[in-house]
Scaffold this active site. Sequence first.
Site, PDB file in Angstrom:
ATOM      1  N   ARG A  64      14.569 -14.488  49.841  1.00  0.00           N
ATOM      2  CA  ARG A  64      14.847 -15.899  50.147  1.00  0.00           C
ATOM      3  C   ARG A  64      15.813 -16.044  51.314  1.00  0.00           C
ATOM      4  O   ARG A  64      15.798 -17.046  52.029  1.00  0.00           O
ATOM      5  CB  ARG A  64      15.335 -16.620  48.887  1.00  0.00           C
ATOM      6  CG  ARG A  64      14.206 -16.844  47.891  1.00  0.00           C
ATOM      7  CD  ARG A  64      14.755 -17.260  46.553  1.00  0.00           C
ATOM      8  NE  ARG A  64      15.531 -16.181  45.976  1.00  0.00           N
ATOM      9  CZ  ARG A  64      15.316 -15.636  44.794  1.00  0.00           C
ATOM     10  NH1 ARG A  64      14.386 -16.095  44.036  1.00  0.00           N
ATOM     11  NH2 ARG A  64      16.057 -14.648  44.338  1.00  0.00           N
ATOM     12  N   GLU A 101      23.198  -9.596  39.003  1.00  0.00           N
ATOM     13  CA  GLU A 101      23.385 -10.277  37.720  1.00  0.00           C
ATOM     14  C   GLU A 101      22.454  -9.698  36.661  1.00  0.00           C
ATOM     15  O   GLU A 101      22.774  -9.696  35.487  1.00  0.00           O
ATOM     16  CB  GLU A 101      23.121 -11.780  37.908  1.00  0.00           C
ATOM     17  CG  GLU A 101      23.685 -12.643  36.809  1.00  0.00           C
ATOM     18  CD  GLU A 101      23.312 -14.117  36.981  1.00  0.00           C
ATOM     19  OE1 GLU A 101      22.671 -14.461  37.993  1.00  0.00           O
ATOM     20  OE2 GLU A 101      23.659 -14.892  36.096  1.00  0.00           O
TER      21      GLU A 101
HETATM   22  P1  AMP Z   1      24.590 -11.340  42.904  1.00  0.00           P
HETATM   23  O1  AMP Z   1      24.394 -10.016  43.595  1.00  0.00           O
HETATM   24  O2  AMP Z   1      24.965 -11.191  41.461  1.00  0.00           O
HETATM   25  O3  AMP Z   1      25.519 -12.232  43.664  1.00  0.00           O
HETATM   26  O4  AMP Z   1      23.146 -12.035  42.877  1.00  0.00           O
HETATM   27  C1  AMP Z   1      22.660 -12.685  44.008  1.00  0.00           C
HETATM   28  C2  AMP Z   1      21.223 -12.343  44.296  1.00  0.00           C
HETATM   29  O5  AMP Z   1      20.418 -12.355  43.122  1.00  0.00           O
HETATM   30  C3  AMP Z   1      20.627 -13.365  45.235  1.00  0.00           C
HETATM   31  O6  AMP Z   1      19.761 -12.693  46.145  1.00  0.00           O
HETATM   32  C4  AMP Z   1      19.853 -14.313  44.338  1.00  0.00           C
HETATM   33  O7  AMP Z   1      18.639 -14.671  44.924  1.00  0.00           O
HETATM   34  C5  AMP Z   1      19.639 -13.529  43.044  1.00  0.00           C
HETATM   35  N1  AMP Z   1      20.125 -14.258  41.861  1.00  0.00           N
HETATM   36  C6  AMP Z   1      21.111 -13.849  41.028  1.00  0.00           C
HETATM   37  N2  AMP Z   1      21.306 -14.709  40.034  1.00  0.00           N
HETATM   38  C7  AMP Z   1      20.437 -15.711  40.212  1.00  0.00           C
HETATM   39  C8  AMP Z   1      20.157 -16.940  39.525  1.00  0.00           C
HETATM   40  N3  AMP Z   1      20.844 -17.302  38.419  1.00  0.00           N
HETATM   41  N4  AMP Z   1      19.195 -17.750  40.020  1.00  0.00           N
HETATM   42  C9  AMP Z   1      18.515 -17.398  41.144  1.00  0.00           C
HETATM   43  N5  AMP Z   1      18.718 -16.268  41.842  1.00  0.00           N
HETATM   44  C10 AMP Z   1      19.670 -15.420  41.389  1.00  0.00           C
END
Ligand code: AMP
Length: 181
Positions: A64, A101
């Site tokens: 994205r 996550e």
């Molecule tokens: P993080 O590395 O934990 O900051 O997660 C960010 C990445 O995971 C981004 O590329 C987001 O597209 C995806 N992502 C993580 N959590 C979500 C969520 N709750 N909704 C949508 N995309 C998420």
Amino acid sequence: MDVRNQLDLKALIRNIPDYPKPGIMFRDITTLIADPKGLRATIDELIWPFLKGNIDYVAGIEARGFILGGAVAHELGLGFVPIRKKGKLPWKTIGKEYSLEYGVDTIEIHADAIGKGDRILLIDDLIATGGTADAAIELVRESGGDLIAAAFVVDLPDLGGSKRLRDKGVSVHTLLEFEGD
Ligand code: AMP
């Protein structure tokens, strides 16, 4: 509601419970970017802090971050550098493993994409724990680049990612916050 464009960008995001696994509320931006005014307003809001210049490249995180980052780079008159999932880039790469996550992954960048001292703006759709963006920052820094700012449409502040980036000396720009995870 955004006072400048009278558009409720938050209402254009689709919330999907228990995706991709139980307990995760997925913030789906496909509904936001499918809306012509929503896409325009999102890109406008993402770029305004960076109109003064001082950036050499926009780097976007697959997938994205490519959609948003490509539009941001075009609007700022800059080139775009893709940060991709492992095994997708055709030339020599450097990579970094990270936890997100809901799992573990590796991202890669072309080893010659960023030169010493290049000033980079990082773009992705959402920041949660900051693990993905942190790995991207490390890749840019290992490439000799200077990661000066990161911009995201959605911030999940309870997961601490935007603070994590600010603690690393990165300026963080986000448009919408959602409570919880
Ligand atoms: P993080 O590395 O934990 O900051 O997660 C960010 C990445 O995971 C981004 O590329 C987001 O597209 C995806 N992502 C993580 N959590 C979500 C969520 N709750 N909704 C949508 N995309 C998420």
